[in-house]
Design a protein around this motif. Structure first.
Motif, PDB file in Angstrom:
ATOM      1  N   GLN A   7       8.385 -12.746  -8.947  1.00 11.58           N
ATOM      2  CA  GLN A   7       8.903 -13.550 -10.045  1.00 11.58           C
ATOM      3  C   GLN A   7       8.944 -12.680 -11.302  1.00 11.58           C
ATOM      4  O   GLN A   7       8.017 -11.923 -11.570  1.00 11.58           O
ATOM      5  N   LYS A   8      10.029 -12.771 -12.071  1.00 13.41           N
ATOM      6  CA  LYS A   8      10.154 -11.971 -13.282  1.00 13.41           C
ATOM      7  C   LYS A   8       9.231 -12.524 -14.357  1.00 13.41           C
ATOM      8  O   LYS A   8       9.065 -13.716 -14.501  1.00 13.41           O
ATOM      9  N   THR A   9       8.598 -11.601 -15.092  1.00 11.35           N
ATOM     10  CA  THR A   9       7.670 -11.965 -16.160  1.00 11.35           C
ATOM     11  C   THR A   9       8.372 -11.763 -17.501  1.00 11.35           C
ATOM     12  O   THR A   9       9.037 -10.742 -17.703  1.00 11.35           O
ATOM     13  N   SER A  10       8.182 -12.700 -18.408  1.00 10.84           N
ATOM     14  CA  SER A  10       8.791 -12.559 -19.738  1.00 10.84           C
ATOM     15  C   SER A  10       8.055 -11.484 -20.522  1.00 10.84           C
ATOM     16  O   SER A  10       6.932 -11.099 -20.187  1.00 10.84           O
ATOM     17  N   ALA A  11       8.691 -10.992 -21.571  1.00 17.01           N
ATOM     18  CA  ALA A  11       8.090  -9.947 -22.398  1.00 17.01           C
ATOM     19  C   ALA A  11       6.801 -10.452 -23.047  1.00 17.01           C
ATOM     20  O   ALA A  11       5.809  -9.719 -23.124  1.00 17.01           O
ATOM     21  N   ALA A  12       6.787 -11.698 -23.497  1.00 15.69           N
ATOM     22  CA  ALA A  12       5.587 -12.254 -24.132  1.00 15.69           C
ATOM     23  C   ALA A  12       4.444 -12.368 -23.124  1.00 15.69           C
ATOM     24  O   ALA A  12       3.293 -12.039 -23.440  1.00 15.69           O
ATOM     25  N   GLU A  13       4.747 -12.808 -21.912  1.00 15.41           N
ATOM     26  CA  GLU A  13       3.725 -12.921 -20.867  1.00 15.41           C
ATOM     27  C   GLU A  13       3.205 -11.534 -20.489  1.00 15.41           C
ATOM     28  O   GLU A  13       2.002 -11.350 -20.301  1.00 15.41           O
ATOM     29  N   PHE A  14       4.103 -10.563 -20.394  1.00 15.55           N
ATOM     30  CA  PHE A  14       3.699  -9.204 -20.088  1.00 15.55           C
ATOM     31  C   PHE A  14       2.748  -8.666 -21.158  1.00 15.55           C
ATOM     32  O   PHE A  14       1.708  -8.083 -20.845  1.00 15.55           O
ATOM     33  N   ALA A  15       3.080  -8.883 -22.438  1.00 16.31           N
ATOM     34  CA  ALA A  15       2.229  -8.416 -23.538  1.00 16.31           C
ATOM     35  C   ALA A  15       0.858  -9.091 -23.477  1.00 16.31           C
ATOM     36  O   ALA A  15      -0.168  -8.444 -23.713  1.00 16.31           O
ATOM     37  N   ARG A  16       0.822 -10.377 -23.146  1.00 15.21           N
ATOM     38  CA  ARG A  16      -0.451 -11.090 -23.033  1.00 15.21           C
ATOM     39  C   ARG A  16      -1.294 -10.510 -21.903  1.00 15.21           C
ATOM     40  O   ARG A  16      -2.501 -10.288 -22.056  1.00 15.21           O
ATOM     41  N   GLN A  17      -0.660 -10.215 -20.774  1.00 17.21           N
ATOM     42  CA  GLN A  17      -1.383  -9.641 -19.645  1.00 17.21           C
ATOM     43  C   GLN A  17      -1.905  -8.234 -19.978  1.00 17.21           C
ATOM     44  O   GLN A  17      -3.019  -7.881 -19.594  1.00 17.21           O
ATOM     45  N   VAL A  18      -1.117  -7.470 -20.696  1.00 14.20           N
ATOM     46  CA  VAL A  18      -1.558  -6.126 -21.090  1.00 14.20           C
ATOM     47  C   VAL A  18      -2.772  -6.234 -21.995  1.00 14.20           C
ATOM     48  O   VAL A  18      -3.752  -5.494 -21.842  1.00 14.20           O
ATOM     49  N   ARG A  19      -2.735  -7.159 -22.953  1.00 19.60           N
ATOM     50  CA  ARG A  19      -3.876  -7.353 -23.856  1.00 19.60           C
ATOM     51  C   ARG A  19      -5.121  -7.762 -23.069  1.00 19.60           C
ATOM     52  O   ARG A  19      -6.224  -7.268 -23.333  1.00 19.60           O
ATOM     53  N   GLN A  20      -4.974  -8.641 -22.100  1.00 15.89           N
ATOM     54  CA  GLN A  20      -6.106  -9.073 -21.278  1.00 15.89           C
ATOM     55  C   GLN A  20      -6.697  -7.892 -20.503  1.00 15.89           C
ATOM     56  O   GLN A  20      -7.920  -7.735 -20.444  1.00 15.89           O
ATOM     57  N   GLU A  21      -5.853  -7.065 -19.914  1.00 16.22           N
ATOM     58  CA  GLU A  21      -6.335  -5.919 -19.151  1.00 16.22           C
ATOM     59  C   GLU A  21      -6.999  -4.889 -20.065  1.00 16.22           C
ATOM     60  O   GLU A  21      -8.005  -4.286 -19.701  1.00 16.22           O
ATOM     61  N   ALA A  22      -6.438  -4.677 -21.251  1.00 16.37           N
ATOM     62  CA  ALA A  22      -7.025  -3.713 -22.190  1.00 16.37           C
ATOM     63  C   ALA A  22      -8.411  -4.169 -22.628  1.00 16.37           C
ATOM     64  O   ALA A  22      -9.294  -3.337 -22.881  1.00 16.37           O
ATOM     65  N   ASN A  23      -8.624  -5.457 -22.718  1.00 15.05           N
ATOM     66  CA  ASN A  23      -9.945  -5.973 -23.104  1.00 15.05           C
ATOM     67  C   ASN A  23     -10.987  -5.748 -22.006  1.00 15.05           C
ATOM     68  O   ASN A  23     -12.180  -5.743 -22.279  1.00 15.05           O
ATOM     69  N   LYS A  24     -10.556  -5.541 -20.769  1.00 13.25           N
ATOM     70  CA  LYS A  24     -11.485  -5.310 -19.663  1.00 13.25           C
ATOM     71  C   LYS A  24     -11.965  -3.860 -19.602  1.00 13.25           C
ATOM     72  O   LYS A  24     -12.927  -3.556 -18.913  1.00 13.25           O
ATOM     73  N   VAL A  25     -11.271  -2.965 -20.309  1.00  8.48           N
ATOM     74  CA  VAL A  25     -11.595  -1.542 -20.255  1.00  8.48           C
ATOM     75  C   VAL A  25     -12.919  -1.279 -20.958  1.00  8.48           C
ATOM     76  O   VAL A  25     -13.183  -1.803 -22.034  1.00  8.48           O
ATOM     77  N   THR A  26     -13.766  -0.472 -20.328  1.00  2.98           N
ATOM     78  CA  THR A  26     -15.011  -0.039 -20.957  1.00  2.98           C
ATOM     79  C   THR A  26     -14.731   1.278 -21.655  1.00  2.98           C
ATOM     80  O   THR A  26     -14.570   2.316 -21.002  1.00  2.98           O
ATOM     81  N   TRP A  27     -14.624   1.238 -22.972  1.00 10.21           N
ATOM     82  CA  TRP A  27     -14.287   2.428 -23.741  1.00 10.21           C
ATOM     83  C   TRP A  27     -15.533   3.269 -23.970  1.00 10.21           C
ATOM     84  O   TRP A  27     -16.614   2.742 -24.197  1.00 10.21           O
ATOM     85  N   PRO A  28     -15.399   4.615 -23.925  1.00  9.25           N
ATOM     86  CA  PRO A  28     -16.567   5.472 -24.163  1.00  9.25           C
ATOM     87  C   PRO A  28     -16.967   5.430 -25.638  1.00  9.25           C
ATOM     88  O   PRO A  28     -16.132   5.194 -26.519  1.00  9.25           O
ATOM     89  N   SER A  29     -18.251   5.680 -25.875  1.00  9.77           N
ATOM     90  CA  SER A  29     -18.722   5.718 -27.256  1.00  9.77           C
ATOM     91  C   SER A  29     -18.244   7.010 -27.911  1.00  9.77           C
ATOM     92  O   SER A  29     -17.752   7.925 -27.246  1.00  9.77           O
ATOM     93  N   ARG A  30     -18.398   7.101 -29.220  1.00  8.99           N
ATOM     94  CA  ARG A  30     -17.993   8.304 -29.944  1.00  8.99           C
ATOM     95  C   ARG A  30     -18.785   9.517 -29.432  1.00  8.99           C
ATOM     96  O   ARG A  30     -18.230  10.595 -29.234  1.00  8.99           O
ATOM     97  N   LYS A  31     -20.089   9.308 -29.183  1.00 10.89           N
ATOM     98  CA  LYS A  31     -20.938  10.402 -28.698  1.00 10.89           C
ATOM     99  C   LYS A  31     -20.475  10.874 -27.317  1.00 10.89           C
ATOM    100  O   LYS A  31     -20.387  12.080 -27.066  1.00 10.89           O
ATOM    101  N   GLU A  32     -20.187   9.935 -26.416  1.00 14.13           N
ATOM    102  CA  GLU A  32     -19.717  10.298 -25.078  1.00 14.13           C
ATOM    103  C   GLU A  32     -18.407  11.075 -25.153  1.00 14.13           C
ATOM    104  O   GLU A  32     -18.216  12.049 -24.421  1.00 14.13           O
ATOM    105  N   THR A  33     -17.523  10.664 -26.046  1.00 11.38           N
ATOM    106  CA  THR A  33     -16.247  11.350 -26.209  1.00 11.38           C
ATOM    107  C   THR A  33     -16.456  12.764 -26.727  1.00 11.38           C
ATOM    108  O   THR A  33     -15.827  13.719 -26.239  1.00 11.38           O
TER     109      THR A  33
END
Length: 70
Positions: A7-33
């Motif tokens: 099923q085709k996803t609308s641009a708004a739905e795609f952006a919402r899904q991208v935001r949800q997935e980005a929130n699941k990412v465990t970002w490294p701390s400044r020290k780790e980087t």
């Protein structure tokens, strides 16, 4: 066997899904980087030194074999 129908996803739905997935990412701390970046530089320098040494040895051996060296 037929491929599943997607099923085709609308641009708004795609952006919402991208935001949800980005929130699941465990970002490294400044020290780790910073530590990871420093290790990449250190390993790059060590690799450069190693390959320079190997290249010098091979060049010396080729010059010796071909009688071009002093």
């Amino acid at each position: 066997m037929m491929p599943p129908v997607t099923q085709k996803t609308s641009a708004a739905e795609f952006a919402r899904q991208v935001r949800q997935e980005a929130n699941k990412v465990t970002w490294p701390s400044r020290k780790e980087t910073m530590v990871t970046t420093a290790m990449v530089f250190v390993m790059s320098v060590l690799a450069a030194i190693f390959f320079f040494a190997v290249d010098s040895i091979i060049a010396w051996a080729v010059r010796l074999i071909l009688g071009l060296g002093g």
